[in-house]
Scaffold this active site. Structure first.
Site, PDB file in Angstrom:
ATOM      1  N   TYR A  57      42.433 -16.583  37.171  1.00 16.96           N
ATOM      2  CA  TYR A  57      40.372 -16.059  36.576  1.00 16.96           C
ATOM      3  C   TYR A  57      39.456 -15.313  38.126  1.00 16.96           C
ATOM      4  O   TYR A  57      39.303 -16.285  39.145  1.00 16.96           O
ATOM      5  CB  TYR A  57      40.530 -17.512  35.738  1.00 16.96           C
ATOM      6  CG  TYR A  57      40.842 -17.600  35.027  1.00 16.96           C
ATOM      7  CD1 TYR A  57      41.617 -16.481  34.119  1.00 16.96           C
ATOM      8  CD2 TYR A  57      40.881 -18.851  34.773  1.00 16.96           C
ATOM      9  CE1 TYR A  57      42.209 -17.165  33.230  1.00 16.96           C
ATOM     10  CE2 TYR A  57      41.859 -19.140  32.594  1.00 16.96           C
ATOM     11  CZ  TYR A  57      42.184 -18.571  32.993  1.00 16.96           C
ATOM     12  OH  TYR A  57      42.899 -18.893  31.730  1.00 16.96           O
ATOM     13  N   TRP A 212      43.687 -22.249  23.417  1.00 14.66           N
ATOM     14  CA  TRP A 212      41.887 -21.861  23.690  1.00 14.66           C
ATOM     15  C   TRP A 212      41.387 -20.824  22.738  1.00 14.66           C
ATOM     16  O   TRP A 212      42.154 -20.499  21.972  1.00 14.66           O
ATOM     17  CB  TRP A 212      42.601 -20.529  25.058  1.00 14.66           C
ATOM     18  CG  TRP A 212      44.323 -19.603  24.429  1.00 14.66           C
ATOM     19  CD1 TRP A 212      45.389 -20.193  25.094  1.00 14.66           C
ATOM     20  CD2 TRP A 212      44.184 -18.340  25.201  1.00 14.66           C
ATOM     21  NE1 TRP A 212      45.601 -18.725  25.137  1.00 14.66           N
ATOM     22  CE2 TRP A 212      44.904 -17.775  24.546  1.00 14.66           C
ATOM     23  CE3 TRP A 212      42.899 -17.411  24.124  1.00 14.66           C
ATOM     24  CZ2 TRP A 212      45.393 -16.583  24.183  1.00 14.66           C
ATOM     25  CZ3 TRP A 212      43.222 -15.901  24.131  1.00 14.66           C
ATOM     26  CH2 TRP A 212      44.076 -15.709  24.584  1.00 14.66           C
ATOM     27  N   SER A 213      40.265 -20.693  23.257  1.00 19.34           N
ATOM     28  CA  SER A 213      39.195 -19.368  22.450  1.00 19.34           C
ATOM     29  C   SER A 213      39.284 -19.547  20.932  1.00 19.34           C
ATOM     30  O   SER A 213      38.848 -18.952  20.080  1.00 19.34           O
ATOM     31  CB  SER A 213      39.286 -18.152  22.409  1.00 19.34           C
ATOM     32  OG  SER A 213      39.904 -17.262  23.694  1.00 19.34           O
ATOM     33  N   GLN A 295      25.575 -23.907  25.988  1.00 16.81           N
ATOM     34  CA  GLN A 295      25.989 -24.405  24.730  1.00 16.81           C
ATOM     35  C   GLN A 295      26.964 -25.063  24.923  1.00 16.81           C
ATOM     36  O   GLN A 295      27.346 -25.753  24.178  1.00 16.81           O
ATOM     37  CB  GLN A 295      27.192 -22.678  25.700  1.00 16.81           C
ATOM     38  CG  GLN A 295      26.655 -21.644  25.647  1.00 16.81           C
ATOM     39  CD  GLN A 295      26.967 -19.916  25.588  1.00 16.81           C
ATOM     40  OE1 GLN A 295      27.897 -20.624  26.378  1.00 16.81           O
ATOM     41  NE2 GLN A 295      26.639 -19.305  25.571  1.00 16.81           N
ATOM     42  N   ASN A 299      28.710 -27.414  21.741  1.00 20.45           N
ATOM     43  CA  ASN A 299      29.221 -27.349  21.387  1.00 20.45           C
ATOM     44  C   ASN A 299      30.770 -28.671  21.031  1.00 20.45           C
ATOM     45  O   ASN A 299      30.925 -28.731  20.612  1.00 20.45           O
ATOM     46  CB  ASN A 299      30.597 -26.354  22.296  1.00 20.45           C
ATOM     47  CG  ASN A 299      30.113 -24.768  22.113  1.00 20.45           C
ATOM     48  OD1 ASN A 299      29.046 -24.531  21.150  1.00 20.45           O
ATOM     49  ND2 ASN A 299      30.216 -24.220  22.862  1.00 20.45           N
TER      50      ASN A 299
HETATM   51  P1  NDP Z   1      35.333 -19.210  23.312  1.00 17.79           P
HETATM   52  O1  NDP Z   1      36.426 -18.601  22.028  1.00 17.79           O
HETATM   53  O2  NDP Z   1      34.513 -20.666  23.266  1.00 17.79           O
HETATM   54  O3  NDP Z   1      34.745 -17.875  23.974  1.00 17.79           O
HETATM   55  C1  NDP Z   1      33.458 -19.505  24.833  1.00 17.79           C
HETATM   56  C2  NDP Z   1      32.481 -17.973  24.924  1.00 17.79           C
HETATM   57  O4  NDP Z   1      31.745 -18.094  23.584  1.00 17.79           O
HETATM   58  C3  NDP Z   1      31.484 -18.676  26.046  1.00 17.79           C
HETATM   59  O5  NDP Z   1      31.830 -18.276  27.255  1.00 17.79           O
HETATM   60  C4  NDP Z   1      30.290 -18.375  25.758  1.00 17.79           C
HETATM   61  O6  NDP Z   1      29.884 -16.560  26.199  1.00 17.79           O
HETATM   62  C5  NDP Z   1      30.343 -18.001  24.203  1.00 17.79           C
HETATM   63  N1  NDP Z   1      29.916 -19.372  22.997  1.00 17.79           N
HETATM   64  C6  NDP Z   1      30.621 -20.227  23.437  1.00 17.79           C
HETATM   65  N2  NDP Z   1      29.494 -21.369  23.196  1.00 17.79           N
HETATM   66  C7  NDP Z   1      28.510 -20.509  22.612  1.00 17.79           C
HETATM   67  C8  NDP Z   1      27.564 -21.159  21.279  1.00 17.79           C
HETATM   68  N3  NDP Z   1      27.758 -22.380  20.490  1.00 17.79           N
HETATM   69  N4  NDP Z   1      26.440 -20.024  20.352  1.00 17.79           N
HETATM   70  C9  NDP Z   1      27.011 -19.157  21.192  1.00 17.79           C
HETATM   71  N5  NDP Z   1      28.195 -18.024  21.645  1.00 17.79           N
HETATM   72  C10 NDP Z   1      28.705 -19.109  22.420  1.00 17.79           C
HETATM   73  O7  NDP Z   1      36.291 -20.110  23.984  1.00 17.79           O
HETATM   74  P2  NDP Z   1      36.876 -18.935  25.896  1.00 17.79           P
HETATM   75  O8  NDP Z   1      37.718 -17.850  25.298  1.00 17.79           O
HETATM   76  O9  NDP Z   1      36.041 -18.897  26.650  1.00 17.79           O
HETATM   77  O10 NDP Z   1      38.420 -19.729  25.896  1.00 17.79           O
HETATM   78  C11 NDP Z   1      38.059 -21.188  26.676  1.00 17.79           C
HETATM   79  C12 NDP Z   1      39.054 -21.218  27.499  1.00 17.79           C
HETATM   80  O11 NDP Z   1      40.494 -20.529  26.854  1.00 17.79           O
HETATM   81  C13 NDP Z   1      38.656 -20.496  28.484  1.00 17.79           C
HETATM   82  O12 NDP Z   1      37.966 -20.728  29.762  1.00 17.79           O
HETATM   83  C14 NDP Z   1      40.750 -20.776  29.133  1.00 17.79           C
HETATM   84  O13 NDP Z   1      40.493 -21.458  30.168  1.00 17.79           O
HETATM   85  C15 NDP Z   1      41.178 -20.684  28.411  1.00 17.79           C
HETATM   86  N6  NDP Z   1      42.413 -19.001  27.988  1.00 17.79           N
HETATM   87  C16 NDP Z   1      43.388 -19.558  28.201  1.00 17.79           C
HETATM   88  C17 NDP Z   1      43.732 -18.552  28.425  1.00 17.79           C
HETATM   89  C18 NDP Z   1      45.397 -18.202  28.014  1.00 17.79           C
HETATM   90  O14 NDP Z   1      45.773 -16.679  28.079  1.00 17.79           O
HETATM   91  N7  NDP Z   1      46.115 -19.832  28.261  1.00 17.79           N
HETATM   92  C19 NDP Z   1      43.775 -16.454  27.901  1.00 17.79           C
HETATM   93  C20 NDP Z   1      42.297 -17.442  27.114  1.00 17.79           C
HETATM   94  C21 NDP Z   1      41.333 -18.455  27.493  1.00 17.79           C
HETATM   95  P3  NDP Z   1      28.814 -15.298  26.193  1.00 17.79           P
HETATM   96  O15 NDP Z   1      28.404 -15.952  27.653  1.00 17.79           O
HETATM   97  O16 NDP Z   1      29.127 -14.217  25.647  1.00 17.79           O
HETATM   98  O17 NDP Z   1      27.632 -16.441  25.486  1.00 17.79           O
END
Ligand code: NDP
Length: 324
Positions: A57, A212-213, A295, A299
């Site tokens: 990251y 995740w996500s 956020q 959440n």
């Molecule tokens: P999400 O699917 O929850 O997306 C988070 C993003 O969505 C935020 O950064 C923000 O982006 C937007 N968001 C969050 N809350 C809100 C809200 N209430 N309203 C509107 N937009 C919102 O999770 P991530 O994709 O970030 O994944 C979470 C974690 O999982 C990662 O940080 C990581 O630690 C892990 N992960 C692990 C992976 C793996 O391969 N093992 C791959 C991917 C993630 P914006 O800036 O656009 O507003």
């Protein structure tokens, strides 16, 4: 607000908050230490005890930022868990990227400890499977990492059920530390692996999951329903591939269909999507993401929504997801 629950990480004795916070995309690209500290404080104050990270990251920068934030926050070390994930590497040499060989893993963990400025990482994941390293070599390296006190628990991320089983059986046979958890994607648009492929692993080997996500990178918050917001991750340089997924018409159609469910429940779409993940008892913790503290606060209130997801509501959601 509803109190945080702590779930056992699979069959291990470790208790992890059912909502956790990760740093992918955000740390180093959208925020530095100050905002990271603010987000982590908001989460910790609401009972979050797990903060997810990875070597890759922001090319190591994310671990540095989290380490600095933790130092400034000054929390008791026993009160929180941090993770890292190893596989992609930070350099281009043949044993420095896309590998889970012993040489890479043993040196990568030292790099992570130095960036975090910690003595030990609580959870270490093999970030992807590596078809070119025998699973036994990886299992022995992960065991040695734990035996050396550099990590406490190890697991996998996006490994197939067969690969996880093979690793577990090798560890079992040789009395090595077994993989405890898997980190898969899990959300309303991506269910198959957690619900079907891994189905046997929960009872058979006591697998825990740190998923995740939950918002499919933000799409399930509904914020992309009317175009790409200027302050979203879809506009970041280098994430064009993600922008393509976030504007996928079929996925957006699902998000639009789910909007009335959230409205009827009196919650935001993001809260609905996160609460839906929490309904699955095989999920040990839902790793959320956030680029700002507001956020995080929104959440966390998904905890209030979980009791509203009664069987009729879950069935309504299933019907909407199947609707072609
Ligand atoms: P999400 O699917 O929850 O997306 C988070 C993003 O969505 C935020 O950064 C923000 O982006 C937007 N968001 C969050 N809350 C809100 C809200 N209430 N309203 C509107 N937009 C919102 O999770 P991530 O994709 O970030 O994944 C979470 C974690 O999982 C990662 O940080 C990581 O630690 C892990 N992960 C692990 C992976 C793996 O391969 N093992 C791959 C991917 C993630 P914006 O800036 O656009 O507003």
């Amino acid at each position: 607000m509803t109190a945080m629950n702590y779930r056992r990480l699979g069959h291990s004795g470790l208790k992890v908050s059912e909502l956790s916070l990760g740093s992918w995309v955000t740390y180093g690209n959208q925020m530095g230490t100050d905002v990271a500290r603010e987000c982590m404080a908001a989460a910790y104050d609401a009972g979050v005890n797990f903060f997810d990270n990875a070597e890759v990251y922001a090319k190591g920068e994310s671990e540095i930022i989290m380490g600095e934030a933790l130092k400034r926050l000054g929390w008791r070390r026993s009160s929180f868990l941090v993770s890292t994930k190893l596989y992609w590497g930070l350099h281009d040499g043949p044993n420095e990227k896309n590998t889970l060989n012993r040489k890479y893993l043993m040196q990568a963990i030292d790099g992570a400890l130095a960036r975090f400025k910690l003595d030990c990482i609580d959870l270490v994941f093999c970030h992807r499977p590596d078809a070119e390293t025998p699973i036994e070599e990886t299992v022995r390296a992960m065991h040695d990492m734990i035996a050396a006190g550099k990590a406490l628990y190890w697991g996998t991320s996006e490994w197939s059920a067969a690969e996880i089983m093979a690793a577990w059986q090798i560890a079992d046979r040789h009395h090595l530390h077994q993989p405890v958890m898997e980190q898969p994607q899990y959300n309303l648009l991506h269910r198959e692996r957690v619900e079907k492929e891994y189905a046997r692993l929960y009872a058979d080997i006591g697998l825990g999951t740190t998923t995740w996500s939950p918002l499919a990178s933000g799409l399930l918050s509904g914020k992309y329903n009317d175009g790409v917001p200027a302050d979203s991750r879809a506009t970041l340089k280098g994430y064009e591939w993600l922008a393509e997924r976030l504007t996928d018409p079929a996925k957006l159609a699902v998000a639009r269909r789910l909007a009335p469910v959230a409205a009827d429940l009196g919650c935001t779409m993001a809260q609905l999507a996160i609460a839906w993940c929490l309904k699955n008892p095989q999920v040990s913790t839902v790793i959320t993401g956030a680029s700002r503290a507001a956020q995080v606060t929104e959440n966390l209130r998904a905890l209030d929504v979980v009791p509203r997801l009664v069987p009729e509501v879950m069935a309504r959601i299933d019907t909407l997801l199947e609707d072609k």
